[in-house]
Structures are given as structure tokens and as C-alpha cells.
Design a protein around this motif. Structure first.
Motif, PDB file in Angstrom:
ATOM      1  N   LYS A 166       0.844  -1.185   0.000  1.00 34.82           N
ATOM      2  CA  LYS A 166       0.000   0.000   0.000  1.00 34.82           C
ATOM      3  C   LYS A 166       0.889   1.249   0.000  1.00 34.82           C
ATOM      4  CE  LYS A 166      -4.116   1.763   2.271  1.00 34.82           C
ATOM      5  NZ  LYS A 166      -4.912   1.802   1.053  1.00 34.82           N
ATOM      6  N   GLY A 167       0.564   2.181  -0.872  1.00 33.09           N
ATOM      7  CA  GLY A 167       1.298   3.433  -0.908  1.00 33.09           C
ATOM      8  C   GLY A 167       2.600   3.377  -1.677  1.00 33.09           C
ATOM      9  N   GLU A 168       2.878   2.255  -2.313  1.00 31.29           N
ATOM     10  CA  GLU A 168       4.134   2.148  -3.037  1.00 31.29           C
ATOM     11  C   GLU A 168       4.025   2.784  -4.427  1.00 31.29           C
ATOM     12  OE1 GLU A 168       7.455  -1.371  -3.374  1.00 31.29           O
ATOM     13  OE2 GLU A 168       5.360  -1.921  -3.251  1.00 31.29           O
ATOM     14  N   LYS A 225      10.712  20.319 -18.633  1.00 34.43           N
ATOM     15  CA  LYS A 225      10.431  21.051 -17.407  1.00 34.43           C
ATOM     16  C   LYS A 225       9.095  20.622 -16.805  1.00 34.43           C
ATOM     17  CE  LYS A 225       9.848  25.814 -15.811  1.00 34.43           C
ATOM     18  NZ  LYS A 225       8.386  25.886 -15.894  1.00 34.43           N
ATOM     19  N   LEU A 226       8.072  20.574 -17.692  1.00 32.85           N
ATOM     20  CA  LEU A 226       6.735  20.201 -17.263  1.00 32.85           C
ATOM     21  C   LEU A 226       6.730  18.763 -16.752  1.00 32.85           C
ATOM     22  CD1 LEU A 226       4.092  21.594 -17.168  1.00 32.85           C
ATOM     23  CD2 LEU A 226       3.567  20.734 -19.434  1.00 32.85           C
ATOM     24  N   ARG A 227       7.499  17.934 -17.420  1.00 35.64           N
ATOM     25  CA  ARG A 227       7.591  16.533 -17.051  1.00 35.64           C
ATOM     26  C   ARG A 227       8.146  16.403 -15.632  1.00 35.64           C
ATOM     27  NH1 ARG A 227      10.109  11.382 -19.820  1.00 35.64           N
ATOM     28  NH2 ARG A 227       8.646  11.798 -21.461  1.00 35.64           N
ATOM     29  N   GLU A 228       9.163  17.188 -15.343  1.00 35.67           N
ATOM     30  CA  GLU A 228       9.758  17.151 -14.014  1.00 35.67           C
ATOM     31  C   GLU A 228       8.746  17.622 -12.963  1.00 35.67           C
ATOM     32  OE1 GLU A 228      13.639  19.317 -12.990  1.00 35.67           O
ATOM     33  OE2 GLU A 228      14.136  17.808 -14.513  1.00 35.67           O
ATOM     34  N   GLU A 229       7.996  18.694 -13.318  1.00 34.64           N
ATOM     35  CA  GLU A 229       6.995  19.201 -12.376  1.00 34.64           C
ATOM     36  C   GLU A 229       5.905  18.166 -12.119  1.00 34.64           C
ATOM     37  OE1 GLU A 229       7.483  23.775 -13.843  1.00 34.64           O
ATOM     38  OE2 GLU A 229       5.455  22.983 -13.646  1.00 34.64           O
ATOM     39  N   MET A 230       5.480  17.495 -13.203  1.00 36.53           N
ATOM     40  CA  MET A 230       4.424  16.491 -13.065  1.00 36.53           C
ATOM     41  C   MET A 230       4.921  15.292 -12.266  1.00 36.53           C
ATOM     42  SD  MET A 230       1.562  17.363 -14.305  1.00 36.53           S
ATOM     43  CE  MET A 230       1.567  19.123 -14.257  1.00 36.53           C
ATOM     44  N   GLN A 231       6.176  14.909 -12.509  1.00 38.10           N
ATOM     45  CA  GLN A 231       6.758  13.812 -11.729  1.00 38.10           C
ATOM     46  C   GLN A 231       6.716  14.163 -10.258  1.00 38.10           C
ATOM     47  OE1 GLN A 231      10.705  13.305 -13.232  1.00 38.10           O
ATOM     48  NE2 GLN A 231      10.045  12.118 -14.993  1.00 38.10           N
ATOM     49  N   PHE A 232       7.090  15.400  -9.981  1.00 41.50           N
ATOM     50  CA  PHE A 232       7.109  15.866  -8.601  1.00 41.50           C
ATOM     51  C   PHE A 232       5.704  15.825  -8.009  1.00 41.50           C
ATOM     52  CE2 PHE A 232       6.740  19.284  -5.522  1.00 41.50           C
ATOM     53  CZ  PHE A 232       7.751  18.949  -4.637  1.00 41.50           C
ATOM     54  N   GLU A 233       4.709  16.284  -8.814  1.00 48.70           N
ATOM     55  CA  GLU A 233       3.321  16.302  -8.342  1.00 48.70           C
ATOM     56  C   GLU A 233       2.818  14.894  -8.069  1.00 48.70           C
ATOM     57  OE1 GLU A 233       1.333  18.408  -7.274  1.00 48.70           O
ATOM     58  OE2 GLU A 233       2.471  20.214  -7.724  1.00 48.70           O
ATOM     59  N   ILE A 263       1.528  13.714  -4.459  1.00 47.17           N
ATOM     60  CA  ILE A 263       0.181  13.197  -4.204  1.00 47.17           C
ATOM     61  C   ILE A 263       0.270  11.801  -3.619  1.00 47.17           C
ATOM     62  CG2 ILE A 263      -1.907  12.358  -5.350  1.00 47.17           C
ATOM     63  CD1 ILE A 263      -1.360  14.641  -7.400  1.00 47.17           C
ATOM     64  N   GLN A 264       1.150  11.008  -4.199  1.00 43.30           N
ATOM     65  CA  GLN A 264       1.307   9.640  -3.751  1.00 43.30           C
ATOM     66  C   GLN A 264       1.767   9.606  -2.298  1.00 43.30           C
ATOM     67  OE1 GLN A 264       4.696   8.156  -3.799  1.00 43.30           O
ATOM     68  NE2 GLN A 264       3.998   6.126  -3.161  1.00 43.30           N
ATOM     69  N   ARG A 265       2.665  10.539  -1.924  1.00 37.34           N
ATOM     70  CA  ARG A 265       3.136  10.602  -0.531  1.00 37.34           C
ATOM     71  C   ARG A 265       2.033  11.077   0.391  1.00 37.34           C
ATOM     72  NH1 ARG A 265       8.734  11.737  -1.374  1.00 37.34           N
ATOM     73  NH2 ARG A 265       9.604   9.665  -1.732  1.00 37.34           N
ATOM     74  N   LYS A 266       1.319  12.147  -0.057  1.00 31.36           N
ATOM     75  CA  LYS A 266       0.344  12.797   0.808  1.00 31.36           C
ATOM     76  C   LYS A 266      -0.873  11.905   1.030  1.00 31.36           C
ATOM     77  CE  LYS A 266      -2.634  16.319   0.008  1.00 31.36           C
ATOM     78  NZ  LYS A 266      -3.014  17.428  -0.831  1.00 31.36           N
ATOM     79  N   VAL A 267      -1.434  11.383  -0.065  1.00 29.83           N
ATOM     80  CA  VAL A 267      -2.671  10.610   0.032  1.00 29.83           C
ATOM     81  C   VAL A 267      -2.384   9.127   0.223  1.00 29.83           C
ATOM     82  CG1 VAL A 267      -4.928  10.306  -1.045  1.00 29.83           C
ATOM     83  CG2 VAL A 267      -3.560  12.296  -1.608  1.00 29.83           C
ATOM     84  N   GLY A 268      -1.152   8.708  -0.078  1.00 29.59           N
ATOM     85  CA  GLY A 268      -0.829   7.292   0.052  1.00 29.59           C
ATOM     86  C   GLY A 268      -1.408   6.455  -1.066  1.00 29.59           C
ATOM     87  N   THR A 269      -1.582   7.076  -2.241  1.00 29.50           N
ATOM     88  CA  THR A 269      -2.101   6.341  -3.386  1.00 29.50           C
ATOM     89  C   THR A 269      -1.053   5.353  -3.877  1.00 29.50           C
ATOM     90  OG1 THR A 269      -3.151   8.397  -4.008  1.00 29.50           O
ATOM     91  CG2 THR A 269      -3.217   6.630  -5.626  1.00 29.50           C
TER      92      THR A 269
END
Ligand SMILES: Nc1ncnc2c1ncn2[C@@H]1O[C@H](COP(=O)(O)OP(=O)(O)OP(=O)(O)O)[C@@H](O)[C@H]1O
Ligand SMILES: [Mg+2]
Lengths: 350, 286
Positions: A28-30, A167-175, A179-185
Motif C-alpha cells: 500500500k502506498g508504493e 520542465k513540465l515533465r519534471e513538475e508532473m513527476q514531482f506532483e 500526491i502519492q506521498r500525501k494521500v498514500g495512493t
């Protein structure tokens, strides 16, 4: 406890086996990346998890529940399709709101969540456009927003960033990571960009011809690839074929000192060494003498190709601010023997 | 410098034969029919060389004619509706079929068009007649026999049968252009099969459905053989009425008047409908 498990999952299309006996356990969360060359079965695997393809053999379970035969609309997973699959007759906002509508989210909350999702993918001002009025990368971001907005327990992303600029790709990767860290998706992302897989994932699954050949953390995958294909597919490497001599690898007439506990002397081997693990020294002072064939300046580093008795080697050295050896000049290569990786079998050119 | 005149005349030369053909076979008879509809008519002496509006006034004030127009409109609209209701799901199923079956069923669907209209219509009259297969089957199960032949029902059944391909083909074409993953995306977002069809697939094939209805309506409203053979002598539609005015009553000007009125009415309905279709197309497809 394992959250999502695939047990000996296979998919056959007629006589062709696209995915063969895949075993995978995801916590879970991986954040897991599926990495592999085109046509190796990444999309097929993802679609079996999403419920869009039924496995020919095997079992898939989610949170302790067998979902092998469950309808996709009952699984509640968020999917970003390789072809985006946006609804062409709906605006961007309507596309993103669709999943919330299906979940009977009240209107006010729906509007708010759509707004949030669109601002996350930086498309707030495009809410009223139709997909055909967007660029490829913008469509891709709508697809991401549409999958994220329903806050699914598992996100399945099929090359979600392939069409974005660096640049956008890096930002999206970060997002995605945030999200995955925050929500645990729990996130499974298909990619054929090895740098992306290494930088973003907790674990990387390498697929070749429908089979999983290595599942490891990015660092271990890079440092200890299980075969020559992986070592050349994940990052750059120098591959040399030779024979194992017990205390070293014989390449042509040269024996290079190395250790490989499980290999019998006389067996054919492939030797791999990463370009950044090689040091350039003055001629005569290293392990292997050679001559600079060409050099490329990459800003933060220099990339050399050096002709040596065992073949042409690629070497990269950090840019330290002083002029490195010029083309044609004699040099010597040095390395720490621990950085030589010996793999059984001969390399197939990759 | 190259002379411009030959390049200008080439399009005219190319389009010329077709245009002449069209003018000779469509525009000229139409113009003659229009003129004929204004000629006066006398039962003992025939067509007069004086002009009058009396036929138009007679037609639009006579309940007999109005009822036939109304019936024509009703039958054409009902046929179109039934074709849409049957044809759209049929096209969807067809588009989901694998290849050997798809070809077989496509042939089944366009089958009615491959059979002569007279043979096909007589076939229906044999099935629907008072001693036809349908009534025999009803009697076998103890139901009273029903009168289907020479009713509007018979006409609608036979029209739907032959018009169905004109609905299925455009809808099927629209479905072919759809990315199957778009429907799959709706499922993954929680939509049931039915909701995905209604919200995602249907809106994208409406254009095909609308153009299909346009064809079906136009052809149904001007159908001749089917109402002539299945409607009997009394149950007339516009085209059979025109035929009767010409060949039974020998009142050609009145026949021409009815033909012109039907043509104009049909044209108005279809143009209005087409506007709707195009407005919709511009909204969803750009
Ligand atoms: N419906 C199908 N029928 C037959 N073969 C198929 C079908 N779908 C996929 N395949 C085959 O299965 C293999 C795996 O396909 P898949 O789409 O999973 O590849 P992929 O790893 O996602 O590749 P890419 O990176 O190019 O998207 C391919 O060789 C493909 O040709
Ligand atoms: Mg793919």
C-alpha cells in the motif's frame, strides 16, 4: 500486508503470449514503475489490473479481495491511458467531472475538486475547451487530472508524461510523487524512460518479452542489474564479452581483475562497467591503456570514447573546470574492481 | 505569359456533361411539373391552356388530401423512429463483432436492398395477409387473427425492413471511428456499461444517427411500391396519391400540384432537420 498482488498472471492473444507468468506484490502506498522496451507487455499488464483485459491464467487480488473477474467499474482504480481516451464531446471540465458524477459527488464539491485537479495540472484556464482544441501534452494532463480527481486507491498510469517537455515533465513527476506521498495512493506507472523510472519510483519492474526479469529498488537495479540487457537498458554501460578465469575476466588477451563468486572458471561471461565508474589517468598509470577517439562536452560532464585493447569504452568524467585530454591523446583507464559487474552468459547487443 | 482562358474553361468543361444531364433529367421535368400544376383542368375536355391556383386551394382545403399528407408524415416519422431504435443498437452490436460474423451480419442487414422491391413487398403481404404466416401462428396458439395487411402497421413494418440499412451503415461508420479505449475510460471512472453507452458512445454517434434519419425519412415519405402494395386501394400515401391522380383520375395538373406540395414539404422538413444536425456537429466535432 500486500495490497495488490498478481499471481502467475498470463495473457495470450491467440497463439501469442503477450504477458507470461507475472508474479508481483505491491505494498500500500508504493510507487512502482513498469519499465521495458516497446511491445514487452506493459500496457497489457496494466489493463489486466484495470480490468479491461481478462488474464488467460492467474489471479489478481486487491486488498485481500480477488478481482480477477471483477468489472472495471467496480474496481474504482484511476487509469491514465496511453492514448489518453478523453471524451471528445465533453469539455475539459466535464471530462474531469465525469468520475465524480458517477460517484454522485454533490455539485458544489464536484466543481471545487475539478478546479483543484485542473490547477494541479496547470490547465485552469482551459476548463471550457474541448479536447480537440488542446495540444498533445495538454490532453495528457487532462487525462492525469481525470484519473487523480476521483482519489482512487490505486493509480495506473500508462506513459502519463511521454508528451510533456522536460520542465513540465519534471513538475508532473514531482506532483505525482507528492500526491502519492500525501494521500498514500498506490501508483503503478508504465514508462520506457529509464531515467524517469529511476528517479520517481520506490521499485522498478523490468519487463522483457512479456516476462518480468528484475524487480528492485532503483539504486539496486542500477548497481546490480541481473542481466546484460538490463544493465544496458537502465543507464549507459560498457558491455564486454569474455571468459571467466576464477580471479578475473579474460577479454581478448587481457585479464581484468574482478570477483564473481557463483561462476565456474571457463564459463562465458559478460562484463559491465558504467561510464561514470571509470577514471581517466595519464598514460601508463592505470589498468588499461588507450587512446581518446572522441570527446563530447555535455555541460556538467565530459563524455569520452576511448579505444583500448578490449574494445571501445565510453567514459564520463565530471567537468572540473580544466581542459581534459584532447582527441588522439594517449590515456589510461582505471577503476575500482568492485565496480566491474560480471554476469553469466554472453551479451546480446542492446 | 500563359493565357488564362483555357484554365478557366477546364472546370466548366469537366462539370458540363454532369450539369447538362442533371438539368435535362431533373430540373426540366421539375419545371414542367411546376408549370403543369398551374394549368386549369376540365373533366370533359382535359387540360386547359389557362392558368389557375385552384388546384392548390383545392388540395390544402380538402380534408381528404390533408389526411393523406398527415398519414405520410406520420408513417415516415414512425419509420424513422423505429429505424433509429432498432438500427443504433444493431450497429453497436455489429461494431463489436469479430470478423467472419461481422461480414455475415452486414450482408444480412443490407439483404433487403438486394431483393427487388416488388418481390420483397409481396413477401410481406403473404406473411401479413389474413391467412398469412403471422395469422396462422396466432391461431395455432389460440389467439384471434388480426388484420395487419392493408393497415399502416403493414406499411411501417415493410418500410422499417428496407430502410434499416440506411440507418445502420452511417451509425456503424461513426462507431468505427471511435477509440474503444474511450468507452473503457468511462468504465474505469465508475460508469456502468449502460451509462457508458448513454453518456459516452451515444453522443458521438448522434451525427451518424441524424444523417441516417434524414435518409430514412426522405425515402419513407416518398415511398411508392410499399404503400401501393401493402396499403391497398384505400390507404394512400403521398406518392400513391399522385400516381392515382395521374393514371386513374387523369387529372394531371392536380397530380402535379400534390407532387409539388409533397416535394416542398419534404424539402422544408429535411432542411430544418439538417440545420439541426449541422449545429450539433459543429458543437461536438468542430
Ligand atoms: N489485442 C491484441 N491482439 C494481439 N496482440 C496484441 C494485442 N494487444 C497487444 N498485443 C501484443 O502484445 C504485445 C504487448 O503489447 P503492449 O501493448 O502490452 O506493449 P507495451 O509494452 O505497452 O508497448 P509500448 O511501450 O509500445 O506501449 C505486443 O507485441 C502487441 O503486439
Ligand atoms: Mg503500451
Amino acid at each position: 500486508m500486500a495490497f495488490l498482488t498478481l499471481e502467475r498472471v498470463s495473457k495470450e492473444f491467440g497463439t501469442f503470449t503477450a504477458v507470461r507468468d507475472v508474479d508481483l506484490t505491491i505494498e500500500k502506498g508504493e510507487f512502482v514503475s513498469l519499465l521495458g522496451p516497446s511491445g514487452c507487455g506493459k500496457t497489457t499488464t496494466l489493463q489486466m489490473i484495470a480490468g479491461l483485459l481478462e488474464p488467460t491464467h492467474g489471479r489478481i487480488s486487491l486488498d485481500g479481495r480477488d478481482i480477477t473477474r471483477e468489472k472495471p467499474n467496480r474496481r474504482g482504480l484511476g487509469v491514465v491511458f496511453q492514448s489518453y481516451a478523453l471524451f471528445p464531446h465533453m469539455t475539459v471540465a466535464q471530462n474531469v467531472a465525469f468520475g465524480l458524477e458517477m460517484r454522485r459527488v454533490p455539485q458544489a464539491e464536484r466543481t471545487e475538486r475539478v478546479r483543484e485537479a485542473l490547477s494541479l495540472v496547470q490547465l485552469s484556464s482551459f476548463a471550457d475547451r474541448y479536447p480537440r482544441q488542446l495540444s498533445g501534452g495538454q490532453r495528457q494532463r487532462v487525462a492525469i487530472a481525470r484519473a487523480l480527481v476521483i482519489a482512487p486507491p490505486v493509480l495506473l498510469l500508462d506513459e502519463p508524461l511521454s508528451n510533456l517537455d522536460a520542465k513540465l515533465r519534471e513538475e508532473m513527476q514531482f506532483e505525482l510523487r507528492r500526491i502519492q506521498r500525501k494521500v498514500g495512493t498506490t501508483t503503478i506507472m508504465v514508462t520506457h524512460d529509464q531515467a524517469e523510472a529511476l528517479s520517481i519510483s520506490d521499485r522498478v519492474v523490468v519487463m522483457e518479452n512479456g516476462k518480468m526479469t528484475q524487480v528492485d529498488a532503483p539504486y539496486r537495479l542500477y548497481e546490480q542489474p541481473s542481466n546484460a540487457f538490463i544493465s544496458s537498458f537502465v543507464g549507459k554501460t560498457n558491455l564486454l564479452s569474455g571468459t571467466w578465469r576464477g580471479n578475473g575476466a579474460q577479454i581478448g588477451n587481457v585479464v581484468l581483475e574482478a570477483s564473481a563468486p557463483d561462476i565456474a572458471p571457463g564459463a562465458p561471461i559478460t562484463l559491465s562497467i558504467r561510464p561514470e565508474k571509470i577514471l581517466l589517468r595519464d598514460a601508463g598509470s592505470g589498468r588499461l591503456d588507450g587512446r581518446v577517439l572522441s570527446r563530447f562536452f555535455l555541460g556538467s560532464q565530459w563524455l569520452f570514447t576511448v579505444e583500448t585493447p578490449v574494445g571501445t569504452m565510453t567514459v564520463s568524467i565530471p567537468n572540473q573546470g580544466n581542459e581534459p585530454p584532447t582527441e588522439g591523446s594517449p590515456v589510461s583507464l582505471d577503476w575500482s574492481p568492485a565496480n566491474l559487474r560480471i554476469m553469466a552468459g554472453t551479451a546480446t547487443a542492446a | 505569359m500563359i493565357s488564362r482562358s483555357p484554365t478557366i474553361s477546364i472546370p466548366w468543361l469537366l462539370a458540363g456533361p454532369g450539369a447538362l444531364f442533371f438539368a435535362g433529367l431533373v430540373l426540366l421535368p421539375l419545371a414542367l411539373t411546376l408549370i403543369l400544376s398551374f394549368h386549369a383542368y376540365d373533366h370533359s375536355t382535359g387540360i386547359q391552356n389557362t392558368f389557375t391556383l385552384s388546384h392548390y386551394i383545392a388540395v390544402v382545403t380538402d380534408d381528404y388530401y390533408l389526411e393523406i399528407f398527415w398519414r405520410t408524415l406520420r408513417i415516415a416519422a414512425l419509420t424513422t423512429l423505429l429505424c433509429a431504435v432498432i438500427g443504433v443498437p444493431e450497429a453497436y452490436i455489429l461494431s463489436r463483432m469479430k470478423d467472419p460474423w461481422r461480414s455475415v451480419f452486414l450482408l444480412v442487414i443490407i439483404g433487403p436492398l438486394l431483393v427487388s422491391v416488388v418481390v420483397r413487398t409481396f413477401g410481406w403481404s403473404m406473411l401479413l395477409g389474413s391467412q398469412g404466416l403471422v395469422n396462422q401462428a396466432l391461431q395455432l396458439f389460440g389467439f384471434p387473427s388480426v388484420r395487419i395487411l392493408y393497415t399502416e402497421t403493414a406499411i411501417v413494418i415493410a418500410l422499417v425492413h428496407v430502410m434499416l440499412p440506411f440507418m445502420v451503415i452511417p451509425v456503424w461508420t461513426a462507431l468505427q471511428k471511435l477509440d474503444p479505449m474511450v468507452e473503457a475510460a468511462a468504465w474505469t471512472l465508475g460508469a456502468s456499461h449502460f451509462t457508458a453507452l448513454r453518456r459516452v458512445v451515444m453522443p458521438q454517434v448522434t451525427l451518424g444517427m441524424l444523417s441516417g434519419s434524414l435518409i430514412v425519412f426522405g425515402l419513407s415519405a416518398s415511398a411508392f411500391a410499399v404503400p401501393a402494395l401493402l396499403g391497398g386501394r384505400r390507404l394512400k400515401m403521398a406518392a400513391t396519391l399522385v400516381y392515382d391522380e395521374y393514371l386513374q383520375e387523369l387529372n394531371w395538373p392536380l397530380g402535379a400540384t400534390i407532387a409539388i406540395i409533397v416535394l416542398v414539404a419534404n424539402l422544408c422538413i429535411m432542411l430544418a432537420y439538417n440545420r439541426m444536425v449541422e449545429a450539433r456537429a459543429r458543437r461536438t466535432l468542430g
